[in-house]
Design a protein around this motif. Sequence first.
Motif, short mmCIF file in Angstrom:
data_model
loop_
_atom_site.label_atom_id
_atom_site.label_comp_id
_atom_site.label_asym_id
_atom_site.label_seq_id
_atom_site.Cartn_x
_atom_site.Cartn_y
_atom_site.Cartn_z
N CYS A 174 0.82 -1.21 0.00
CA CYS A 174 0.00 0.00 0.00
C CYS A 174 0.85 1.26 0.00
CB CYS A 174 -0.94 -0.01 1.19
SG CYS A 174 -2.12 -1.37 1.11
N SER A 175 0.32 2.30 -0.61
CA SER A 175 1.04 3.56 -0.76
C SER A 175 1.02 4.38 0.51
CB SER A 175 0.42 4.39 -1.88
OG SER A 175 0.57 3.76 -3.10
N LYS A 227 11.71 3.42 -2.28
CA LYS A 227 12.09 2.14 -2.88
C LYS A 227 11.99 1.06 -1.82
CE LYS A 227 12.95 3.43 -7.02
NZ LYS A 227 11.94 3.15 -8.00
N LEU A 228 11.26 0.02 -2.13
CA LEU A 228 11.09 -1.08 -1.20
C LEU A 228 12.21 -2.09 -1.38
CD1 LEU A 228 7.26 -1.65 -1.69
CD2 LEU A 228 8.39 -0.29 0.08
N THR A 229 12.74 -2.59 -0.26
CA THR A 229 13.77 -3.61 -0.32
C THR A 229 13.32 -4.83 0.48
OG1 THR A 229 14.92 -2.89 1.68
CG2 THR A 229 15.58 -1.83 -0.41
N TRP A 230 13.98 -5.94 0.22
CA TRP A 230 13.64 -7.17 0.93
C TRP A 230 14.01 -7.09 2.40
CZ3 TRP A 230 10.16 -10.45 -0.32
CH2 TRP A 230 9.77 -10.54 -1.66
N GLY A 231 14.90 -6.18 2.78
CA GLY A 231 15.19 -5.95 4.19
C GLY A 231 13.95 -5.48 4.93
N MET A 232 13.07 -4.73 4.26
CA MET A 232 11.82 -4.25 4.87
C MET A 232 10.86 -5.41 5.15
SD MET A 232 11.17 -0.97 2.49
CE MET A 232 12.07 0.55 2.68
N VAL A 253 10.55 -6.36 -6.44
CA VAL A 253 9.93 -6.18 -7.75
C VAL A 253 8.50 -6.69 -7.64
CG1 VAL A 253 10.00 -6.79 -10.19
CG2 VAL A 253 12.15 -6.49 -8.91
N SER A 254 7.54 -5.78 -7.69
CA SER A 254 6.14 -6.17 -7.51
C SER A 254 5.48 -6.45 -8.85
CB SER A 254 5.37 -5.09 -6.75
OG SER A 254 5.43 -3.87 -7.46
N ILE A 255 4.79 -7.58 -8.90
CA ILE A 255 4.06 -7.99 -10.09
C ILE A 255 2.59 -8.02 -9.70
CG2 ILE A 255 3.80 -9.77 -11.86
CD1 ILE A 255 6.68 -8.70 -11.66
N GLY A 256 1.73 -7.41 -10.50
CA GLY A 256 0.31 -7.36 -10.14
C GLY A 256 -0.60 -7.34 -11.34
N ARG A 257 -1.86 -7.45 -11.03
CA ARG A 257 -2.91 -7.41 -12.06
C ARG A 257 -3.14 -5.97 -12.51
NH1 ARG A 257 -6.55 -11.50 -12.31
NH2 ARG A 257 -7.09 -10.43 -14.22
N ASP A 258 -3.73 -5.83 -13.69
CA ASP A 258 -4.01 -4.51 -14.24
C ASP A 258 -5.16 -3.83 -13.48
OD1 ASP A 258 -6.62 -5.11 -15.50
OD2 ASP A 258 -5.42 -6.39 -16.80
N GLN A 259 -5.37 -2.57 -13.75
CA GLN A 259 -6.36 -1.76 -13.03
C GLN A 259 -7.79 -2.27 -13.22
OE1 GLN A 259 -5.61 0.60 -10.89
NE2 GLN A 259 -3.44 0.57 -11.34
N GLU A 260 -8.06 -2.98 -14.28
CA GLU A 260 -9.41 -3.48 -14.56
C GLU A 260 -9.68 -4.84 -13.91
OE1 GLU A 260 -11.87 -1.81 -16.37
OE2 GLU A 260 -10.43 -0.20 -16.03
N SER A 261 -8.75 -5.33 -13.16
CA SER A 261 -8.86 -6.67 -12.58
C SER A 261 -9.76 -6.69 -11.35
CB SER A 261 -7.45 -7.13 -12.20
OG SER A 261 -7.50 -8.15 -11.24
N GLY A 262 -10.62 -7.69 -11.30
CA GLY A 262 -11.43 -7.90 -10.09
C GLY A 262 -10.57 -8.29 -8.91
N THR A 263 -9.48 -9.00 -9.17
CA THR A 263 -8.55 -9.38 -8.10
C THR A 263 -7.98 -8.12 -7.46
OG1 THR A 263 -7.98 -11.44 -9.24
CG2 THR A 263 -6.46 -10.67 -7.54
N ILE A 279 -3.38 0.99 -3.27
CA ILE A 279 -2.34 0.01 -3.58
C ILE A 279 -1.25 0.71 -4.40
CG2 ILE A 279 -1.83 -2.15 -4.78
CD1 ILE A 279 -4.70 -3.01 -4.25
N ARG A 280 0.00 0.44 -4.05
CA ARG A 280 1.12 1.00 -4.82
C ARG A 280 1.04 0.53 -6.26
NH1 ARG A 280 5.73 2.60 -1.86
NH2 ARG A 280 5.61 1.96 0.30
N GLU A 281 1.57 1.34 -7.14
CA GLU A 281 1.71 0.90 -8.53
C GLU A 281 2.71 -0.25 -8.54
OE1 GLU A 281 0.09 1.72 -11.35
OE2 GLU A 281 -1.17 2.84 -9.95
#
Length: 175
Positions: free
Chosen positions: A71-72, A78-83, A96-106, A120-122
């Motif tokens: 979340c924003s 910059k997010l790191t795995w240490g966080m 590296v965040s992978i996500g669904r597009d803006q039109e996604s119900g998920t 939600i962060r981009e």
Amino acid sequence: SEKVFDRLANNPSSIGMIARPVSEEDLKRLKAAGMKQPIAVLVARQALGVFVNRENPIDSIDYRTLVSLACSKDSEQKLTWGMAGLSGKYESEPIVSIGRDQESGTRKFLREYVFRGFPIRETDKQVDTNFEVVSEIAKDPFAVGISSLRCGRHDAKLLHLKSNEVLIPSDDHSI
């Protein structure tokens, strides 16, 4: 999922499937488009999970950490795995965040129900399907994303959820 409502409005005798609960607003939107009595019927539920690359040493994540990463608050940060609690090789590596597009119900489900309205962060990369989320994670040792449990692959790892130091197994029943 969000395109389903437009398609139903254009063809009211059809059936549409979405990956999130249908809200009263959704039904009002269909009525405004001319449907007489739209109804929603729950036929199944889809369990979601947090996936990382198989090489990533993290095994579990708690809700607070998930929210802080997804979340924003400071979208420039910059997010790191240490966080996420990792040290060593992963500590300073960017997430590296992978996500669904803006039109996604998920994505809408995550925003409204999981993250309780927090923006939600981009994501670093947006894809069209849950399968593609997991496929992209499998290619990048620093990737993470949320997807359907049924999209798991042998080269991506499903994290256990943690609540008050108790691990919740990553299976349909437990989730």
